[in-house]
Motif scaffolding. Structure first.
Motif, mmCIF file in Angstrom:
data_model
loop_
_atom_site.group_PDB
_atom_site.id
_atom_site.type_symbol
_atom_site.label_atom_id
_atom_site.label_comp_id
_atom_site.label_asym_id
_atom_site.label_seq_id
_atom_site.Cartn_x
_atom_site.Cartn_y
_atom_site.Cartn_z
ATOM 1 N N MET A 34 36.799 46.917 46.170
ATOM 2 C CA MET A 34 36.582 47.551 44.875
ATOM 3 C C MET A 34 35.302 48.372 44.963
ATOM 4 O O MET A 34 34.251 47.858 45.379
ATOM 5 C CB MET A 34 36.452 46.504 43.777
ATOM 6 C CG MET A 34 36.381 47.067 42.378
ATOM 7 S SD MET A 34 37.963 47.765 41.830
ATOM 8 C CE MET A 34 38.957 46.275 41.701
ATOM 9 N N LYS A 57 35.930 43.147 40.917
ATOM 10 C CA LYS A 57 35.213 43.815 39.823
ATOM 11 C C LYS A 57 34.069 42.934 39.326
ATOM 12 O O LYS A 57 32.948 43.405 39.100
ATOM 13 C CB LYS A 57 36.167 44.094 38.656
ATOM 14 C CG LYS A 57 37.223 45.147 38.886
ATOM 15 C CD LYS A 57 38.080 45.270 37.624
ATOM 16 C CE LYS A 57 39.300 46.137 37.850
ATOM 17 N NZ LYS A 57 40.188 46.161 36.652
ATOM 18 N N GLN A 58 34.363 41.669 39.136
ATOM 19 C CA GLN A 58 33.355 40.734 38.644
ATOM 20 C C GLN A 58 32.210 40.580 39.644
ATOM 21 O O GLN A 58 31.050 40.402 39.258
ATOM 22 C CB GLN A 58 33.992 39.377 38.365
ATOM 23 C CG GLN A 58 35.066 39.389 37.295
ATOM 24 C CD GLN A 58 35.850 38.091 37.245
ATOM 25 O OE1 GLN A 58 35.361 37.033 37.647
ATOM 26 N NE2 GLN A 58 37.086 38.162 36.767
ATOM 27 N N ASP A 92 32.604 50.803 42.861
ATOM 28 C CA ASP A 92 32.073 51.332 41.595
ATOM 29 C C ASP A 92 31.425 52.667 41.912
ATOM 30 O O ASP A 92 30.314 52.714 42.448
ATOM 31 C CB ASP A 92 31.061 50.354 41.006
ATOM 32 C CG ASP A 92 30.533 50.808 39.649
ATOM 33 O OD1 ASP A 92 30.649 52.015 39.336
ATOM 34 O OD2 ASP A 92 29.997 49.974 38.912
ATOM 35 N N GLU A 125 40.735 41.556 40.496
ATOM 36 C CA GLU A 125 39.979 41.232 39.294
ATOM 37 C C GLU A 125 38.619 40.628 39.641
ATOM 38 O O GLU A 125 37.594 40.957 39.029
ATOM 39 C CB GLU A 125 40.787 40.279 38.420
ATOM 40 C CG GLU A 125 42.069 40.891 37.871
ATOM 41 C CD GLU A 125 42.950 39.880 37.164
ATOM 42 O OE1 GLU A 125 42.784 38.673 37.425
ATOM 43 O OE2 GLU A 125 43.799 40.295 36.350
#
Length: 547
Positions: A222, A282-283, A224, A279
């Motif tokens: 992931m 992301k965390q 960002d 999921e």
């Protein structure tokens, strides 16, 4: 090798970096070839007897022969594409002898009477040449003759018989679910192994074994893009000594763990795990960076296996203890004087480690090792005290023991067998205790799931371990996710800080295909079991901060 075959072998993609090396003399092969037997037991016995009789006629006092067929299948994908599908086969014979009190070894991919004779003659010549430098003759522990016996991994589904389409569809579905949750990149892979091994020796054993291993795996990344940060979350799967039934993902094999995570035992749901991984990635980016200091650690089995492997498995290998194995990852701090004292406190009294080559579902599970010794389990650490090592037929006399532990292994027919790590596992606690109950007693701690980076010194003493998921524990409750966590200790200090182990209901296996050792190096497949375990007052550092 043809250029096309080289490209196929080399093009397994980034996902294959998690996998062991392809065995020596492997060649690409069609799936139909893998499913066809190429030699029956009667033929193998006839060829084995040629090696044994040739060795005896040339002066060998002992000889063993291994006829091996090693099959591998790799299916690799990335996002919506299949990167590679590769089936490989390696077939040959290895002959080991003792002549003039010295070991010799020869191998050939010509599994014919003439090829086997030449390999045996080579082994004899090497032994006699080396005997000029041998100070003491090889001393083998006695081992019974088992006659003609066989052993098979108790699989329910042969993964090689499952269609490539089904495997590709499963991996691409997992990728798709992760991408739907926002994953930037996904690599996934299916790795299957079948070792068909026939062993015979001059003591009268003729052992036929059919061994299966399976490993589905993935890595979700992931990114960002605003902050430039990224995180990877690898699969919660375990490499297993099972068939394709491991991919069934049975509901009863799912475990609701602390922090809302789902863990797996006995079977695995790769699609569900990939969805959860996206999921959690992301965390992980948004998680709070850990404050360095002393914490109580609650370590989950998918993390614990690597700490066990490096700090317990390797230092209890007798050849490392003796200094015979030093070039590849060092020796061991568990020197013979510590064992001879009979009171070396390796860990807290709740710490018990067992080596076991028979454990169902484990990577190391076989009926007989690669020098024809029937496999078993034995204590390494009992009530915190060092009580034994891992040793094979030509080593146990050093310990004044009368039988091999049955942990001799070779990665292929073309490599000589030597002492390798058995499944080394931490035994579960004797009183009922769940992970939630364990966490409820921790005021300031960190719950760690899945193995990550590690570093350990050349005597397996001072170490640092990371992980994948980190959850802060405050006043007995999970208080959110952390990142940039690694813990540091020395082996004896660490295992003496172990104060509680969950009971057998929480016990699970994990492990690795690529346990490296030897010069030239070989890979061993080995599992390590544990339940969730608590360690008090461990030093935690922040890996994201620079000095």
């Amino acid at each position: 090798m043809k250029r096309r075959d080289f490209i196929q072998l080399a093009g397994l993609g980034a996902g294959a970096m998690m996998m062991p090396a392809i065995p020596s003399f492997s060649n690409p092969v069609e799936i139909e070839r893998i499913l066809d037997p190429i030699m029956d037991v009667t033929q193998k016995k006839q060829l084995a007897d040629i090696a044994l009789n040739t060795a005896k006629s040339l002066g060998a006092t002992y000889a063993d022969v291994r006829i091996g067929r090693y099959l591998n299948q790799f299916v690799t994908t990335r996002e919506k594409k299949v990167q590679n599908i590769l089936n490989t086969e390696s077939f040959g014979v290895g002959v080991r002898v003792i002549a003039n009190g010295t070991w010799g070894f020869g191998a050939s991919n010509q599994v014919t009477p003439e090829g086997i004779k030449k390999a045996t003659q080579s082994a004899i010549a090497i032994a006699k040449a080396n005997s000029k430098f041998q100070k003491e003759p090889v001393k083998l522990a006695p081992n019974p003759s088992y006659g003609e016996v066989s052993w098979k991994t108790p699989i329910k589904k042969n993964g090689f018989e499952v269609s490539i389409k089904d495997k590709v569809d499963l991996l691409l579905n997992a990728n798709s679910k992760a991408m739907e949750k926002g994953a930037s990149f996904v690599n996934s892979i299916m790795f299957l192994v079948n070792e068909q091994k026939y062993f015979a020796n001059t003591e009268g054993s003729y052992i036929d074994q059919d061994i299966h291993r399976t490993w589905p795996n993935f890595s979700v990344t992931m990114v960002d893009r605003q902050s430039g940060q990224f995180k990877n979350r690898s699969a919660f799967s375990a490499p297993v000594g099972m068939g394709y039934e491991y991919l069934d993902g049975r509901p009863e094999d799912k475990i609701q763990g602390p922090g809302g995570i789902i863990l797996y035992n006995n079977s695995y749901d790769i699609v569900e795990d990939a969805t959860m991984a996206a999921e959690q990635a992301k965390q992980m980016i948004a998680a709070k960076s850990v404050e360095p200091g002393k914490y109580d650690l609650v370590l989950e089995p998918s993390h614990m296996w690597l700490t066990i492997h490096e700090s317990v498995g390797h230092p209890t290998e007798l050849d490392r203890v003796l200094g015979y194995e030093a070039n590849y990852a060092g020796t061991s701090f568990l020197t013979l004087d510590k064992w001879e004292s009979k009171n070396f406190q390796f860990g807290n009294k709740v710490v018990n480690f067992v080596a076991d080559k028979t454990q169902p579902g484990s990577l190391g599970a076989v009926g007989y090792d690669d020098e024809g010794v029937k496999c078993k389990s034995w204590d390494l650490i009992k009530d915190g005290v060092l009580v034994n090592y891992q040793a094979i037929r030509d080593q146990v006399s050093i310990l004044k023991q009368k039988e091999s532990h049955g942990c001799c292994y070779s990665q292929s027919w073309s490599d000589v067998q030597f002492q390798r790590m058995a499944n080394v596992s931490l035994q579960p606690g004797k009183t009922q205790l769940t992970p939630e109950q364990m966490i409820s007693g921790v005021d300031k701690g960190i719950y760690i799931v899945k193995d990550g980076s590690f570093s350990i010194d050349q005597q397996r003493y001072n170490f640092q371990f990371g992980g994948v998921l980190f959850f802060e524990i405050k006043n007995g409750k999970i208080a959110g996710m952390l990142k940039d966590v690694a813990y540091q200790a020395n082996t004896q200090e660490f295992w003496n800080s172990c104060v509680a182990i969950c009971d057998e209901r929480d016990y699970r296996l994990n492990g690795a295909f690529n346990d490296g050792k030897g010069q030239p190096s070989q890979s061993n497949a080995v599992s390590h079991g544990s339940a969730t375990t608590r360690f008090n007052g461990i030093n935690v550092i922040n890996t994201g901060r620079t000095i």
